[in-house]
Motif scaffolding. Structure first.
Motif, PDB file in Angstrom:
ATOM      1  N   MET A   1       0.815  -1.181   0.000  1.00  0.00           N
ATOM      2  CA  MET A   1       0.000   0.000   0.000  1.00  0.00           C
ATOM      3  C   MET A   1       0.872   1.263   0.000  1.00  0.00           C
ATOM      4  SD  MET A   1      -3.263   0.655   0.269  1.00  0.00           S
ATOM      5  CE  MET A   1      -4.488   1.648   0.972  1.00  0.00           C
ATOM      6  N   LEU A   2       1.905   1.254   0.822  1.00  0.00           N
ATOM      7  CA  LEU A   2       2.816   2.391   0.900  1.00  0.00           C
ATOM      8  C   LEU A   2       3.560   2.571  -0.420  1.00  0.00           C
ATOM      9  CD1 LEU A   2       3.954   4.585   2.700  1.00  0.00           C
ATOM     10  CD2 LEU A   2       5.668   2.961   3.500  1.00  0.00           C
ATOM     11  N   GLU A   3       3.892   1.469  -1.070  1.00  0.00           N
ATOM     12  CA  GLU A   3       4.593   1.524  -2.345  1.00  0.00           C
ATOM     13  C   GLU A   3       3.714   2.153  -3.429  1.00  0.00           C
ATOM     14  OE1 GLU A   3       6.445  -1.596  -5.511  1.00  0.00           O
ATOM     15  OE2 GLU A   3       6.645  -2.083  -3.389  1.00  0.00           O
ATOM     16  N   ILE A   4       2.435   1.853  -3.452  1.00  0.00           N
ATOM     17  CA  ILE A   4       1.506   2.426  -4.427  1.00  0.00           C
ATOM     18  C   ILE A   4       1.366   3.931  -4.199  1.00  0.00           C
ATOM     19  CG2 ILE A   4      -0.895   2.453  -5.224  1.00  0.00           C
ATOM     20  CD1 ILE A   4      -0.988  -0.547  -4.635  1.00  0.00           C
ATOM     21  N   ALA A   5       1.254   4.345  -2.949  1.00  0.00           N
ATOM     22  CA  ALA A   5       1.125   5.763  -2.614  1.00  0.00           C
ATOM     23  C   ALA A   5       2.377   6.524  -3.041  1.00  0.00           C
ATOM     24  CB  ALA A   5       0.860   5.942  -1.123  1.00  0.00           C
ATOM     25  N   SER A   6       3.554   5.965  -2.825  1.00  0.00           N
ATOM     26  CA  SER A   6       4.788   6.651  -3.213  1.00  0.00           C
ATOM     27  C   SER A   6       4.915   6.729  -4.729  1.00  0.00           C
ATOM     28  CB  SER A   6       6.015   5.982  -2.584  1.00  0.00           C
ATOM     29  OG  SER A   6       6.159   4.666  -3.064  1.00  0.00           O
ATOM     30  N   GLN A   7       4.442   5.708  -5.434  1.00  0.00           N
ATOM     31  CA  GLN A   7       4.457   5.751  -6.893  1.00  0.00           C
ATOM     32  C   GLN A   7       3.505   6.822  -7.417  1.00  0.00           C
ATOM     33  OE1 GLN A   7       3.615   1.761  -8.214  1.00  0.00           O
ATOM     34  NE2 GLN A   7       5.770   1.123  -8.074  1.00  0.00           N
ATOM     35  N   MET A   8       2.354   6.973  -6.785  1.00  0.00           N
ATOM     36  CA  MET A   8       1.389   7.991  -7.191  1.00  0.00           C
ATOM     37  C   MET A   8       1.959   9.397  -6.963  1.00  0.00           C
ATOM     38  SD  MET A   8      -2.296   6.375  -6.057  1.00  0.00           S
ATOM     39  CE  MET A   8      -3.077   7.944  -6.091  1.00  0.00           C
ATOM     40  N   ILE A   9       2.606   9.577  -5.814  1.00  0.00           N
ATOM     41  CA  ILE A   9       3.213  10.869  -5.516  1.00  0.00           C
ATOM     42  C   ILE A   9       4.307  11.182  -6.529  1.00  0.00           C
ATOM     43  CG2 ILE A   9       4.632  12.122  -3.847  1.00  0.00           C
ATOM     44  CD1 ILE A   9       3.005  10.739  -1.643  1.00  0.00           C
ATOM     45  N   LEU A  10       5.112  10.206  -6.859  1.00  0.00           N
ATOM     46  CA  LEU A  10       6.165  10.393  -7.848  1.00  0.00           C
ATOM     47  C   LEU A  10       5.576  10.766  -9.203  1.00  0.00           C
ATOM     48  CD1 LEU A  10       9.186  10.247  -8.485  1.00  0.00           C
ATOM     49  CD2 LEU A  10       8.866   7.834  -9.014  1.00  0.00           C
ATOM     50  N   CYS A  11       4.511  10.094  -9.607  1.00  0.00           N
ATOM     51  CA  CYS A  11       3.847  10.400 -10.877  1.00  0.00           C
ATOM     52  C   CYS A  11       3.292  11.822 -10.873  1.00  0.00           C
ATOM     53  CB  CYS A  11       2.726   9.407 -11.166  1.00  0.00           C
ATOM     54  SG  CYS A  11       3.319   7.789 -11.687  1.00  0.00           S
ATOM     55  N   LEU A  12       2.677  12.247  -9.772  1.00  0.00           N
ATOM     56  CA  LEU A  12       2.139  13.599  -9.674  1.00  0.00           C
ATOM     57  C   LEU A  12       3.251  14.642  -9.750  1.00  0.00           C
ATOM     58  CD1 LEU A  12      -0.632  13.162  -6.949  1.00  0.00           C
ATOM     59  CD2 LEU A  12      -0.952  13.633  -9.384  1.00  0.00           C
ATOM     60  N   LEU A  13       4.368  14.391  -9.082  1.00  0.00           N
ATOM     61  CA  LEU A  13       5.496  15.311  -9.129  1.00  0.00           C
ATOM     62  C   LEU A  13       6.069  15.425 -10.542  1.00  0.00           C
ATOM     63  CD1 LEU A  13       7.376  14.512  -5.803  1.00  0.00           C
ATOM     64  CD2 LEU A  13       6.113  16.597  -6.376  1.00  0.00           C
ATOM     65  N   LEU A  14       6.187  14.297 -11.224  1.00  0.00           N
ATOM     66  CA  LEU A  14       6.680  14.309 -12.603  1.00  0.00           C
ATOM     67  C   LEU A  14       5.720  15.054 -13.525  1.00  0.00           C
ATOM     68  CD1 LEU A  14       8.165  10.716 -12.990  1.00  0.00           C
ATOM     69  CD2 LEU A  14       9.405  12.878 -12.938  1.00  0.00           C
ATOM     70  N   ALA A  15       4.404  14.851 -13.332  1.00  0.00           N
ATOM     71  CA  ALA A  15       3.409  15.548 -14.147  1.00  0.00           C
ATOM     72  C   ALA A  15       3.481  17.056 -13.902  1.00  0.00           C
ATOM     73  CB  ALA A  15       2.006  15.021 -13.848  1.00  0.00           C
ATOM     74  N   ALA A  16       3.641  17.452 -12.639  1.00  0.00           N
ATOM     75  CA  ALA A  16       3.748  18.876 -12.317  1.00  0.00           C
ATOM     76  C   ALA A  16       5.003  19.478 -12.946  1.00  0.00           C
ATOM     77  CB  ALA A  16       3.755  19.077 -10.805  1.00  0.00           C
ATOM     78  N   LEU A  17       6.108  18.777 -12.873  1.00  0.00           N
ATOM     79  CA  LEU A  17       7.358  19.250 -13.459  1.00  0.00           C
ATOM     80  C   LEU A  17       7.227  19.379 -14.979  1.00  0.00           C
ATOM     81  CD1 LEU A  17      10.338  20.017 -13.105  1.00  0.00           C
ATOM     82  CD2 LEU A  17      10.893  17.596 -13.348  1.00  0.00           C
ATOM     83  N   LEU A  18       6.636  18.377 -15.601  1.00  0.00           N
ATOM     84  CA  LEU A  18       6.431  18.409 -17.045  1.00  0.00           C
ATOM     85  C   LEU A  18       5.528  19.581 -17.428  1.00  0.00           C
ATOM     86  CD1 LEU A  18       6.955  17.055 -19.759  1.00  0.00           C
ATOM     87  CD2 LEU A  18       4.963  15.621 -19.349  1.00  0.00           C
ATOM     88  N   GLY A  19       4.467  19.811 -16.667  1.00  0.00           N
ATOM     89  CA  GLY A  19       3.568  20.936 -16.928  1.00  0.00           C
ATOM     90  C   GLY A  19       4.289  22.271 -16.798  1.00  0.00           C
ATOM     91  N   PHE A  20       5.135  22.396 -15.796  1.00  0.00           N
ATOM     92  CA  PHE A  20       5.906  23.624 -15.602  1.00  0.00           C
ATOM     93  C   PHE A  20       6.830  23.879 -16.793  1.00  0.00           C
ATOM     94  CE2 PHE A  20       8.011  26.973 -13.457  1.00  0.00           C
ATOM     95  CZ  PHE A  20       9.351  26.845 -13.761  1.00  0.00           C
ATOM     96  N   ILE A  21       7.523  22.835 -17.236  1.00  0.00           N
ATOM     97  CA  ILE A  21       8.456  22.977 -18.360  1.00  0.00           C
ATOM     98  C   ILE A  21       7.711  23.367 -19.637  1.00  0.00           C
ATOM     99  CG2 ILE A  21      10.031  21.705 -19.885  1.00  0.00           C
ATOM    100  CD1 ILE A  21      10.910  20.136 -17.342  1.00  0.00           C
ATOM    101  N   ILE A  22       6.599  22.701 -19.913  1.00  0.00           N
ATOM    102  CA  ILE A  22       5.818  23.014 -21.113  1.00  0.00           C
ATOM    103  C   ILE A  22       5.282  24.437 -21.038  1.00  0.00           C
ATOM    104  CG2 ILE A  22       3.679  22.478 -22.370  1.00  0.00           C
ATOM    105  CD1 ILE A  22       4.275  19.504 -21.732  1.00  0.00           C
ATOM    106  N   GLY A  23       4.781  24.844 -19.892  1.00  0.00           N
ATOM    107  CA  GLY A  23       4.275  26.203 -19.712  1.00  0.00           C
ATOM    108  C   GLY A  23       5.363  27.238 -19.910  1.00  0.00           C
ATOM    109  N   TYR A  24       6.532  26.976 -19.370  1.00  0.00           N
ATOM    110  CA  TYR A  24       7.664  27.897 -19.515  1.00  0.00           C
ATOM    111  C   TYR A  24       8.051  28.044 -20.987  1.00  0.00           C
ATOM    112  CZ  TYR A  24      12.395  29.733 -19.288  1.00  0.00           C
ATOM    113  OH  TYR A  24      13.519  30.491 -19.491  1.00  0.00           O
ATOM    114  N   LEU A  25       8.183  26.917 -21.686  1.00  0.00           N
ATOM    115  CA  LEU A  25       8.570  26.964 -23.095  1.00  0.00           C
ATOM    116  C   LEU A  25       7.508  27.653 -23.946  1.00  0.00           C
ATOM    117  CD1 LEU A  25      10.174  23.438 -23.526  1.00  0.00           C
ATOM    118  CD2 LEU A  25      11.338  25.639 -23.342  1.00  0.00           C
TER     119      LEU A  25
END
Length: 172
Positions: A1-25
């Motif tokens: 259960m903890l592993e799934i939650a950490s994977q979800m958090i990692l995915c959300l962080l990556l999505a936020a980072l990708l969104g920031f980069i695309i917005g900046y460009l």
């Protein structure tokens, strides 16, 4: 259960980072003029002479204003407060400059072929940034065309404009 939650958090962080980069460009690509929320740096000097400016522009009393948006002030070419003797050149005679770009150039203080003929690579980068058409001045050989037209000669394109055969050069 903890592993799934950490994977979800990692995915959300990556999505936020990708969104920031695309917005900046995307913001960098669409921000070519004063409408970006940046305050333009303005530097005004008054030159009083009857010789030539650094770009070879003859003048007697020329007000030179340099305005830069995203480009450094030093990259801006010689800017005039208005056309010499109240008469501007028809910049649409340069292939790649239509009515819209002609108006933008005039608003930026470019009115004459000899102004464009004296542009350096830095000046072309300033034009790219000011006009919002990256690479156009170089790709369309504006400087070379302007040198010919500034000498009173014609290009094949300018002949077509003079005959009214180029739709993008007609004022509505």
């Amino acid at each position: 259960m903890l592993e799934i939650a950490s994977q979800m958090i990692l995915c959300l962080l990556l999505a936020a980072l990708l969104g920031f980069i695309i917005g900046y460009l995307f913001g960098k690509m669409t921000c070519g003029n004063d409408d970006c929320g940046h305050e333009a740096d303005t530097h005004t000097t008054h030159e009083s002479h009857s010789s030539h400016t650094p770009q070879g522009i003859a003048s007697s009393e020329v007000e030179t204003t340099t305005v830069a948006d995203a480009a450094p002030i030093s990259a801006a070419p010689a800017i005039l407060s208005g056309p010499r003797n109240g008469i501007k050149d028809n910049l649409t005679r340069i292939k790649g400059i239509g009515v819209k770009i002609d108006r933008q150039l005039n608003e930026a203080g470019i009115y004459h072929f000899d102004q464009i003929a004296g542009w350096t690579k830095e000046n072309m980068r300033w034009a790219d940034s000011t006009l919002g058409f990256p690479g156009r001045a170089e790709r369309e050989s504006w400087v070379e065309q302007a040198k010919v037209l500034a000498q009173g000669e014609e290009t094949e394109f300018s002949k077509r404009v003079d005959k009214g055969e180029v739709a993008s050069s007609k004022k509505s």
